[in-house]
Scaffold this motif. Structure first.
Motif, PDB file in Angstrom:
ATOM      1  N   ALA A   2       0.831  -1.195   0.000  1.00 13.57           N
ATOM      2  CA  ALA A   2       0.000   0.000   0.000  1.00 13.57           C
ATOM      3  C   ALA A   2       0.872   1.255   0.000  1.00 13.57           C
ATOM      4  O   ALA A   2       2.042   1.227   0.383  1.00 13.57           O
ATOM      5  CB  ALA A   2      -0.918  -0.001   1.211  1.00 13.57           C
ATOM      6  N   THR A   3       0.273   2.384  -0.428  1.00 13.84           N
ATOM      7  CA  THR A   3       1.004   3.635  -0.561  1.00 13.84           C
ATOM      8  C   THR A   3       0.297   4.736   0.215  1.00 13.84           C
ATOM      9  O   THR A   3      -0.933   4.809   0.237  1.00 13.84           O
ATOM     10  CB  THR A   3       1.109   4.044  -2.047  1.00 13.84           C
ATOM     11  OG1 THR A   3       1.770   3.002  -2.772  1.00 13.84           O
ATOM     12  CG2 THR A   3       1.896   5.339  -2.209  1.00 13.84           C
ATOM     13  N   ALA A   4       1.087   5.600   0.847  1.00 15.82           N
ATOM     14  CA  ALA A   4       0.565   6.758   1.574  1.00 15.82           C
ATOM     15  C   ALA A   4       1.160   8.021   0.986  1.00 15.82           C
ATOM     16  O   ALA A   4       2.344   8.050   0.608  1.00 15.82           O
ATOM     17  CB  ALA A   4       0.903   6.663   3.059  1.00 15.82           C
ATOM     18  N   LEU A   5       0.361   9.081   0.912  1.00 16.98           N
ATOM     19  CA  LEU A   5       0.833  10.382   0.443  1.00 16.98           C
ATOM     20  C   LEU A   5       0.821  11.349   1.607  1.00 16.98           C
ATOM     21  O   LEU A   5      -0.195  11.468   2.304  1.00 16.98           O
ATOM     22  CB  LEU A   5      -0.037  10.886  -0.706  1.00 16.98           C
ATOM     23  CG  LEU A   5       0.435  12.156  -1.423  1.00 16.98           C
ATOM     24  CD1 LEU A   5       0.027  12.126  -2.895  1.00 16.98           C
ATOM     25  CD2 LEU A   5      -0.103  13.438  -0.766  1.00 16.98           C
ATOM     26  N   ILE A   6       1.944  12.048   1.809  1.00 13.80           N
ATOM     27  CA  ILE A   6       2.095  12.963   2.937  1.00 13.80           C
ATOM     28  C   ILE A   6       2.538  14.322   2.423  1.00 13.80           C
ATOM     29  O   ILE A   6       3.528  14.423   1.682  1.00 13.80           O
ATOM     30  CB  ILE A   6       3.148  12.440   3.940  1.00 13.80           C
ATOM     31  CG1 ILE A   6       2.812  11.018   4.389  1.00 13.80           C
ATOM     32  CG2 ILE A   6       3.245  13.372   5.155  1.00 13.80           C
ATOM     33  CD1 ILE A   6       3.934  10.348   5.168  1.00 13.80           C
ATOM     34  N   LEU A  28       5.771   5.425   0.100  1.00 15.28           N
ATOM     35  CA  LEU A  28       5.410   6.813   0.361  1.00 15.28           C
ATOM     36  C   LEU A  28       5.490   7.682  -0.885  1.00 15.28           C
ATOM     37  O   LEU A  28       6.359   7.496  -1.736  1.00 15.28           O
ATOM     38  CB  LEU A  28       6.335   7.407   1.429  1.00 15.28           C
ATOM     39  CG  LEU A  28       6.400   6.688   2.783  1.00 15.28           C
ATOM     40  CD1 LEU A  28       7.404   7.391   3.697  1.00 15.28           C
ATOM     41  CD2 LEU A  28       5.038   6.614   3.449  1.00 15.28           C
ATOM     42  N   VAL A  29       4.570   8.638  -0.962  1.00 11.42           N
ATOM     43  CA  VAL A  29       4.663   9.749  -1.903  1.00 11.42           C
ATOM     44  C   VAL A  29       4.837  10.998  -1.052  1.00 11.42           C
ATOM     45  O   VAL A  29       3.963  11.329  -0.234  1.00 11.42           O
ATOM     46  CB  VAL A  29       3.405   9.885  -2.784  1.00 11.42           C
ATOM     47  CG1 VAL A  29       3.562  11.069  -3.740  1.00 11.42           C
ATOM     48  CG2 VAL A  29       3.146   8.593  -3.550  1.00 11.42           C
ATOM     49  N   LEU A  30       5.965  11.668  -1.194  1.00 10.37           N
ATOM     50  CA  LEU A  30       6.317  12.802  -0.349  1.00 10.37           C
ATOM     51  C   LEU A  30       6.151  14.096  -1.142  1.00 10.37           C
ATOM     52  O   LEU A  30       6.741  14.251  -2.210  1.00 10.37           O
ATOM     53  CB  LEU A  30       7.764  12.663   0.141  1.00 10.37           C
ATOM     54  CG  LEU A  30       8.100  11.343   0.853  1.00 10.37           C
ATOM     55  CD1 LEU A  30       9.579  11.310   1.223  1.00 10.37           C
ATOM     56  CD2 LEU A  30       7.233  11.147   2.097  1.00 10.37           C
ATOM     57  N   VAL A  51      11.447   1.018   2.302  1.00 10.80           N
ATOM     58  CA  VAL A  51      10.237   1.220   1.508  1.00 10.80           C
ATOM     59  C   VAL A  51      10.540   2.150   0.335  1.00 10.80           C
ATOM     60  O   VAL A  51      11.521   2.889   0.349  1.00 10.80           O
ATOM     61  CB  VAL A  51       9.088   1.808   2.365  1.00 10.80           C
ATOM     62  CG1 VAL A  51       8.757   0.874   3.520  1.00 10.80           C
ATOM     63  CG2 VAL A  51       9.443   3.208   2.877  1.00 10.80           C
ATOM     64  N   GLY A  52       9.672   2.127  -0.655  1.00 10.08           N
ATOM     65  CA  GLY A  52       9.831   3.014  -1.785  1.00 10.08           C
ATOM     66  C   GLY A  52       9.340   4.410  -1.462  1.00 10.08           C
ATOM     67  O   GLY A  52       8.330   4.579  -0.778  1.00 10.08           O
ATOM     68  N   ILE A  78      -3.764   5.279  -3.618  1.00 12.13           N
ATOM     69  CA  ILE A  78      -3.225   5.852  -2.383  1.00 12.13           C
ATOM     70  C   ILE A  78      -4.152   5.428  -1.250  1.00 12.13           C
ATOM     71  O   ILE A  78      -5.324   5.801  -1.236  1.00 12.13           O
ATOM     72  CB  ILE A  78      -3.144   7.397  -2.449  1.00 12.13           C
ATOM     73  CG1 ILE A  78      -2.276   7.852  -3.624  1.00 12.13           C
ATOM     74  CG2 ILE A  78      -2.620   7.963  -1.136  1.00 12.13           C
ATOM     75  CD1 ILE A  78      -0.810   7.548  -3.489  1.00 12.13           C
ATOM     76  N   GLU A  79      -3.643   4.655  -0.319  1.00 13.24           N
ATOM     77  CA  GLU A  79      -4.477   4.140   0.778  1.00 13.24           C
ATOM     78  C   GLU A  79      -4.595   5.117   1.931  1.00 13.24           C
ATOM     79  O   GLU A  79      -5.591   5.109   2.655  1.00 13.24           O
ATOM     80  CB  GLU A  79      -3.917   2.811   1.295  1.00 13.24           C
ATOM     81  CG  GLU A  79      -4.244   1.618   0.421  1.00 13.24           C
ATOM     82  CD  GLU A  79      -5.733   1.284   0.418  1.00 13.24           C
ATOM     83  OE1 GLU A  79      -6.389   1.522   1.437  1.00 13.24           O
ATOM     84  OE2 GLU A  79      -6.229   0.804  -0.616  1.00 13.24           O
ATOM     85  N   VAL A  80      -3.565   5.956   2.132  1.00 14.66           N
ATOM     86  CA  VAL A  80      -3.578   6.912   3.245  1.00 14.66           C
ATOM     87  C   VAL A  80      -3.119   8.272   2.743  1.00 14.66           C
ATOM     88  O   VAL A  80      -2.094   8.372   2.058  1.00 14.66           O
ATOM     89  CB  VAL A  80      -2.664   6.461   4.407  1.00 14.66           C
ATOM     90  CG1 VAL A  80      -2.658   7.502   5.521  1.00 14.66           C
ATOM     91  CG2 VAL A  80      -3.107   5.111   4.962  1.00 14.66           C
ATOM     92  N   LEU A  81      -3.886   9.306   3.075  1.00 14.61           N
ATOM     93  CA  LEU A  81      -3.477  10.694   2.822  1.00 14.61           C
ATOM     94  C   LEU A  81      -3.272  11.379   4.157  1.00 14.61           C
ATOM     95  O   LEU A  81      -4.144  11.317   5.033  1.00 14.61           O
ATOM     96  CB  LEU A  81      -4.556  11.434   2.028  1.00 14.61           C
ATOM     97  CG  LEU A  81      -4.447  12.975   2.014  1.00 14.61           C
ATOM     98  CD1 LEU A  81      -3.175  13.423   1.299  1.00 14.61           C
ATOM     99  CD2 LEU A  81      -5.686  13.596   1.373  1.00 14.61           C
TER     100      LEU A  81
END
Length: 255
Positions: A2-6, A28-30, A51-52, A78-81
């Motif tokens: 899963a991927t999260a964007l912060i 993560l997407v930063l 992690v990526g 994106i599972e978490v924002l």
């Protein structure tokens, strides 16, 4: 995986969320303005947690650059924002240029609105996902435009949480008080005017917030101290609060 964007992940609460979500196994997407610093953080997180990390440099107050970030929610799940980007101002509303007030409004309100909207549409389709909007205890008080913006974030998040619960999507407002981050230094605030017991550690704050999210809470207020302050604010007359308060929860000393 899963991927999260912060947003705003290079320091403070945002960086603590990046480390926490990496530990939880999220790629993560930063997102932040400073691409060089983003790349440094991404490299360090990948080294520490394996992690990526995708870097997305953007000034979120620029509509065109904000649209690029919105598009990222459509290009891959994106599972978490975590909406964390923000800044405060030391001067009162009337002493700031209106352009600066508008920029703060855009970042604290408009960006949260648009990114949350972009995030929850695919989450609803999947039947899963979570949004954490970083608000503030200041939103429970009447302390100028910053408090007004954060009040909106808290109410928006809590209301949306009720509406989306049945669709499998969690939404939570995180309402910290004073946290040891770069936030107050950038404001030019004298941190010594705040009692030491009022300060929170960003990592501990995020650990507690994640636990609250897992428990289904729509509003997370850290520590008994701040929960007591918020509870008391509901019963103490506003005029009395204004008279006895010399320092706002945004760090500004009253004139």
């Amino acid at each position: 995986m899963a991927t999260a964007l912060i947003t705003g992940p290079t320091a403070g609460i945002g960086r603590a969320f990046a480390d926490k979500l990496a530990l939880e196994g999220y790629d993560l997407v930063l997102v932040a303005r400073d691409e060089a610093r983003l790349k440094e953080v991404a490299t360090e997180i990948t080294r520490l947690h394996g992690v990526g990390c995708e870097v997305l440099a953007a000034d979120l107050t620029d509509p065109e650059q904000l649209a690029v970030v919105e598009e990222r929610f459509r290009s891959g799940p994106i599972e978490v924002l975590v909406n964390n980007a923000g800044f405060g101002q030391k001067k009162p509303f009337w002493a700031n240029p209106i352009e600066l007030e508008e920029k703060q409004f855009d970042l604290l309100v408009r960006v949260v609105l648009r990114l949350t909207h972009a995030a929850v549409l695919p989450m609803i389709e999947r039947g899963s996902g979570a949004v954490i909007n970083v608000s503030s205890v200041a939103g429970f008080f009447q302390r100028g435009s910053y408090s007004a913006h954060k009040s909106w974030v808290t109410n928006f998040s809590a209301g949306l949480a009720i509406e989306l619960h049945a669709k499998g999507v969690a939404v939570m407002a995180l309402c910290p008080g004073f946290v040891h981050t770069e936030f107050h230094e950038r404001m030019g605030m004298d941190k010594t005017i705040i009692p030491s017991f009022m300060w929170l550690d960003a990592t501990e704050l995020v650990d507690a917030a994640w636990k609250d999210l897992m428990q289904g809470k729509s509003i997370s207020i850290p520590t008994w101290r701040y929960r007591l302050i918020v509870a008391a604010s509901r019963y103490v007359p506003r005029g009395l609060i204004a008279r006895v308060s010399t320092v706002g929860l945004d760090g500004r000393r009253r004139a």
